[in-house]
Scaffold this motif. Structure first.
Motif, PDB file in Angstrom:
ATOM      1  N   GLU A 140      -3.211   1.505  21.485  1.00  0.00           N
ATOM      2  CA  GLU A 140      -3.490   2.563  20.506  1.00  0.00           C
ATOM      3  C   GLU A 140      -2.668   3.814  20.802  1.00  0.00           C
ATOM      4  N   ARG A 143       1.007   3.142  19.719  1.00  0.00           N
ATOM      5  CA  ARG A 143       1.200   3.173  18.265  1.00  0.00           C
ATOM      6  C   ARG A 143       1.085   4.609  17.739  1.00  0.00           C
ATOM      7  N   ARG A 147       3.992   6.800  15.777  1.00  0.00           N
ATOM      8  CA  ARG A 147       3.794   7.456  14.477  1.00  0.00           C
ATOM      9  C   ARG A 147       4.192   8.930  14.538  1.00  0.00           C
ATOM     10  N   ASP A 198       8.185   0.590  15.943  1.00  0.00           N
ATOM     11  CA  ASP A 198       7.136  -0.049  15.144  1.00  0.00           C
ATOM     12  C   ASP A 198       7.002  -1.528  15.479  1.00  0.00           C
ATOM     13  N   TRP A 201       5.539  -2.092  19.160  1.00  0.00           N
ATOM     14  CA  TRP A 201       4.096  -1.899  19.337  1.00  0.00           C
ATOM     15  C   TRP A 201       3.272  -2.824  18.471  1.00  0.00           C
ATOM     16  N   ALA A 202       3.834  -3.329  17.387  1.00  0.00           N
ATOM     17  CA  ALA A 202       3.163  -4.397  16.645  1.00  0.00           C
ATOM     18  C   ALA A 202       3.084  -5.653  17.517  1.00  0.00           C
TER      19      ALA A 202
END
Length: 240
Positions: A140, A143, A147, A198, A201-202
């Motif tokens: 978390e 991510r 962002r 992105d 971390w996905a």
């Protein structure tokens, strides 16, 4: 020409290499690096891309002039590159590019993949063990940092994620071995950081979900796919 001497036939010892001044200073990238890290980053890229060849000398004064720093961060950077296997330091002779640096880097990535896959599988068998909650929190945080484009926060979080997977495996010897390898390949986590955030971390989220859900086969497969992307990134240096 001196009498009896044919300069064209003389063997040439390795000479100092003057790094190209036209390259972008690594400290001016999207995420700021400390001088030691910026120098290590730039020299490492030159080695991987073939701009520096095995045996080439790395002159402290040249690097200091290029980055506008004293010898202290230059020496720190060269010591870091020696730890990673890119540079050989010899007392009184200075630093040279290691003979097998690029090959060694790829082999380390391959070793890393095998160890990380095993760690993920063992971790999933234990549903993350005592590291389960922290593993979810790190995903978390990673991510969220992505962002917010907090790129300087990402490499430490990436290392923490992979370290936690090893811890979750419950295998002490595996943790030690993987920790040693991760220290030598952690530079890869800085490469194309913004573009890969992105997706990276996905991947981490999917791996964590498989581990916490107790799915060893899926966790191992996802980790293999994830670490394989770093190997592809390393191979891409041959084409730059």
């Amino acid at each position: 020409m001196r009498r009896g001497t044919d300069r064209s036939q003389r063997p040439r010892p390795p000479g100092p290499v003057h790094l190209r001044s036209g390259r972008v200073n690594a400290a001016e990238e999207s995420h700021q690096l400390a001088p030691r890290e910026a120098i290590a980053h730039a020299v490492r890229e030159d080695i991987l891309a073939g701009r520096l060849a095995p045996g080439d000398r790395l002159i402290e004064d040249d690097l200091g002039a290029r980055f506008g720093v004293s010898r202290v961060p230059v020496r720190e950077a060269l010591a870091q590159l020696q730890t990673e296997g890119f540079v050989t330091l010899v007392r009184y002779r200075g630093a040279t590019v290691s003979a097998t640096s690029r090959a060694d880097a790829l082999e380390l990535m391959q070793v890393r993949r095998g160890l990380e896959v095993l760690a993920a599988q063992l971790a999933a068998q234990r549903n993350g063990g005592e590291a389960a909650a922290e593993l979810a929190r790190v995903v978390e945080r990673g991510r969220a940092a992505g962002r917010m484009h907090a790129l300087d926060e990402l490499p430490p979080l990436i290392i923490q994620f992979h370290t936690l997977v090893a811890e979750a495996s419950g295998n002490t010897q595996l943790q030690i071995m993987l920790g040693q390898v991760l220290r030598r390949v952690s530079w890869i986590f800085d490469q194309h950081l913004e573009a890969r955030t992105d997706e990276s971390w996905a991947d981490h989220a999917a791996i964590a979900q498989a581990i916490l859900g107790g799915s060893p086969i899926q966790a191992g497969y996802l980790m293999s796919e994830h670490t394989g992307k770093d190997e592809e990134l390393l191979n891409a240096f041959d084409q730059t």
